[in-house]
Scaffold this motif. Structure first.
Motif, PDB file in Angstrom:
ATOM      1  N   MET A 238      -2.241   7.426 -24.510  1.00 53.58           N
ATOM      2  CA  MET A 238      -2.108   6.286 -23.623  1.00 53.58           C
ATOM      3  C   MET A 238      -0.648   6.109 -23.238  1.00 53.58           C
ATOM      4  SD  MET A 238      -4.548   3.349 -25.085  1.00 53.58           S
ATOM      5  CE  MET A 238      -6.287   3.583 -25.101  1.00 53.58           C
ATOM      6  N   SER A 239      -0.439   5.618 -22.056  1.00 53.61           N
ATOM      7  CA  SER A 239       0.901   5.424 -21.526  1.00 53.61           C
ATOM      8  C   SER A 239       1.544   4.154 -22.077  1.00 53.61           C
ATOM      9  CB  SER A 239       0.817   5.325 -20.006  1.00 53.61           C
ATOM     10  OG  SER A 239       2.022   4.862 -19.480  1.00 53.61           O
ATOM     11  N   LEU A 240       2.847   4.202 -22.238  1.00 52.33           N
ATOM     12  CA  LEU A 240       3.587   3.003 -22.629  1.00 52.33           C
ATOM     13  C   LEU A 240       3.851   2.104 -21.436  1.00 52.33           C
ATOM     14  CD1 LEU A 240       6.296   4.401 -25.072  1.00 52.33           C
ATOM     15  CD2 LEU A 240       4.136   3.317 -25.601  1.00 52.33           C
ATOM     16  N   GLN A 241       3.534   2.580 -20.236  1.00 53.18           N
ATOM     17  CA  GLN A 241       3.815   1.858 -19.005  1.00 53.18           C
ATOM     18  C   GLN A 241       5.305   1.531 -18.918  1.00 53.18           C
ATOM     19  OE1 GLN A 241       1.030  -1.384 -18.484  1.00 53.18           O
ATOM     20  NE2 GLN A 241      -0.711  -0.088 -18.906  1.00 53.18           N
ATOM     21  N   ALA A 242       6.118   2.561 -19.199  1.00 52.64           N
ATOM     22  CA  ALA A 242       7.571   2.408 -19.213  1.00 52.64           C
ATOM     23  C   ALA A 242       8.146   1.916 -17.890  1.00 52.64           C
ATOM     24  CB  ALA A 242       8.235   3.717 -19.639  1.00 52.64           C
ATOM     25  N   PRO A 243       7.703   2.412 -16.737  1.00 51.76           N
ATOM     26  CA  PRO A 243       8.288   1.888 -15.494  1.00 51.76           C
ATOM     27  C   PRO A 243       8.124   0.368 -15.370  1.00 51.76           C
ATOM     28  CG  PRO A 243       7.084   3.901 -15.033  1.00 51.76           C
ATOM     29  CD  PRO A 243       6.774   3.515 -16.466  1.00 51.76           C
TER      30      PRO A 243
ATOM     31  N   LYS B 117       1.115   1.987 -28.895  1.00 48.85           N
ATOM     32  CA  LYS B 117       0.555   2.474 -27.636  1.00 48.85           C
ATOM     33  C   LYS B 117      -0.855   1.964 -27.358  1.00 48.85           C
ATOM     34  CE  LYS B 117      -1.508   6.823 -29.111  1.00 48.85           C
ATOM     35  NZ  LYS B 117      -1.551   8.254 -28.866  1.00 48.85           N
ATOM     36  N   TYR B 118      -1.459   1.307 -28.320  1.00 48.42           N
ATOM     37  CA  TYR B 118      -2.822   0.820 -28.150  1.00 48.42           C
ATOM     38  C   TYR B 118      -2.790  -0.597 -27.603  1.00 48.42           C
ATOM     39  CZ  TYR B 118      -3.297   4.805 -31.136  1.00 48.42           C
ATOM     40  OH  TYR B 118      -3.202   6.071 -31.648  1.00 48.42           O
ATOM     41  N   HIS B 119      -3.607  -0.861 -26.614  1.00 53.71           N
ATOM     42  CA  HIS B 119      -3.580  -2.170 -25.990  1.00 53.71           C
ATOM     43  C   HIS B 119      -4.902  -2.459 -25.305  1.00 53.71           C
ATOM     44  CE1 HIS B 119      -2.916  -0.124 -22.096  1.00 53.71           C
ATOM     45  NE2 HIS B 119      -2.195   0.703 -22.821  1.00 53.71           N
ATOM     46  N   ARG B 120      -5.042  -3.710 -24.884  1.00 54.10           N
ATOM     47  CA  ARG B 120      -6.256  -4.120 -24.179  1.00 54.10           C
ATOM     48  C   ARG B 120      -6.278  -3.469 -22.799  1.00 54.10           C
ATOM     49  NH1 ARG B 120      -6.538 -10.463 -24.308  1.00 54.10           N
ATOM     50  NH2 ARG B 120      -4.605 -10.162 -23.189  1.00 54.10           N
ATOM     51  N   PRO B 121      -7.437  -3.074 -22.329  1.00 54.32           N
ATOM     52  CA  PRO B 121      -7.531  -2.472 -20.997  1.00 54.32           C
ATOM     53  C   PRO B 121      -6.946  -3.392 -19.927  1.00 54.32           C
ATOM     54  CG  PRO B 121      -9.605  -2.235 -22.171  1.00 54.32           C
ATOM     55  CD  PRO B 121      -8.733  -3.139 -23.001  1.00 54.32           C
ATOM     56  N   GLY B 122      -6.169  -2.809 -19.045  1.00 54.32           N
ATOM     57  CA  GLY B 122      -5.564  -3.569 -17.956  1.00 54.32           C
ATOM     58  C   GLY B 122      -4.317  -4.341 -18.338  1.00 54.32           C
ATOM     59  N   ARG B 123      -3.914  -4.268 -19.585  1.00 53.87           N
ATOM     60  CA  ARG B 123      -2.729  -4.990 -20.062  1.00 53.87           C
ATOM     61  C   ARG B 123      -1.721  -3.974 -20.584  1.00 53.87           C
ATOM     62  NH1 ARG B 123      -2.624  -9.673 -18.043  1.00 53.87           N
ATOM     63  NH2 ARG B 123      -1.454 -10.507 -19.767  1.00 53.87           N
ATOM     64  N   PRO B 124      -0.423  -4.274 -20.501  1.00 52.05           N
ATOM     65  CA  PRO B 124       0.571  -3.336 -21.028  1.00 52.05           C
ATOM     66  C   PRO B 124       0.598  -3.374 -22.556  1.00 52.05           C
ATOM     67  CG  PRO B 124       1.654  -5.317 -20.224  1.00 52.05           C
ATOM     68  CD  PRO B 124       0.187  -5.436 -19.859  1.00 52.05           C
ATOM     69  N   PRO B 125       1.023  -2.289 -23.189  1.00 51.33           N
ATOM     70  CA  PRO B 125       1.081  -2.292 -24.654  1.00 51.33           C
ATOM     71  C   PRO B 125       2.116  -3.281 -25.180  1.00 51.33           C
ATOM     72  CG  PRO B 125       2.033  -0.283 -23.769  1.00 51.33           C
ATOM     73  CD  PRO B 125       1.411  -1.009 -22.622  1.00 51.33           C
ATOM     74  N   TRP B 126       3.080  -3.636 -24.385  1.00 53.56           N
ATOM     75  CA  TRP B 126       4.123  -4.575 -24.788  1.00 53.56           C
ATOM     76  C   TRP B 126       3.818  -5.992 -24.316  1.00 53.56           C
ATOM     77  CZ3 TRP B 126       5.607  -5.855 -19.950  1.00 53.56           C
ATOM     78  CH2 TRP B 126       5.489  -4.874 -18.959  1.00 53.56           C
ATOM     79  N   GLU B 127       2.543  -6.289 -24.144  1.00 46.74           N
ATOM     80  CA  GLU B 127       2.129  -7.621 -23.707  1.00 46.74           C
ATOM     81  C   GLU B 127       2.719  -8.691 -24.621  1.00 46.74           C
ATOM     82  OE1 GLU B 127      -2.002 -10.055 -22.728  1.00 46.74           O
ATOM     83  OE2 GLU B 127      -2.110  -8.206 -23.870  1.00 46.74           O
TER      84      GLU B 127
END
Length: 162
Positions: free
Chosen positions: A1-6, A100-110
């Motif tokens: 899963m992506s960290l959604q770094a951008p 790296k694990y998170h809720r769908p549609g939310r960033p891991p750093w929520e």
């Protein structure tokens, strides 16, 4: 899963126009034409796929890395509100981190509050890239304060009002 770094680096609102995110790393040239670059990466913890902060490095185009500093999420209050809301104990491995694990549609750093990190990045870059922060863009607007204005003191006099 992506960290959604951008998205994470966009959340920091770093003012450097000459920048990009490659993978999970942010690269910038704070002073156009200068040989120094800024590199920011996520720092891991002893737990797999868990991140505890950011590592900032100043990289010279010819000489490589010349300085680096680690900024922990815990020290900069990044996840303080989230951890308090979830009653995460001070000794818990996940306090002040994200994985790296998170809720769908939310960033891991929520739940991250990046103000402390951004301020620390600004202080660090001011040493290596003087004036670049101000030249790159305006300082972010400050939000409403969480401090209450104290009530004026009550004065009592011993005499009667006339």
């Amino acid at each position: 899963m992506s960290l959604q770094a951008p998205e994470f680096f966009a959340e920091l609102c770093l003012p450097f126009h000459d920048s990009t995110v490659v993978g999970n790393t942010y690269y910038a040239t704070p002073v156009p034409g200068a040989p120094l670059r800024l590199r920011i990466t996520f720092t891991g913890t002893i737990y797999a796929d868990t991140y505890g902060g950011l590592r900032l490095a100043v990289v010279h185009a010819d000489q490589g890395e010349i300085d680096a500093v680690a900024l922990s999420f815990k020290d900069h209050g990044t996840f303080h509100r989230r951890d308090e809301a979830h009653n995460t104990s001070a000794s818990a491995q996940q306090r002040g981190t994200f994985d790296k694990y998170h809720r769908p549609g939310r960033p891991p750093w929520e739940g991250a509050v990046t103000t402390g990190l951004r301020d620390a990045i600004e202080q660090y870059t001011a040493v290596w890239f003087p004036g670049a922060w101000a030249a790159s863009g305006p300082r972010r607007a400050t939000g409403p304060t969480a401090h209450k204005t104290p009530a004026p003191p009550v004065t009592r006099s011993g005499g009667r009002a006339r």
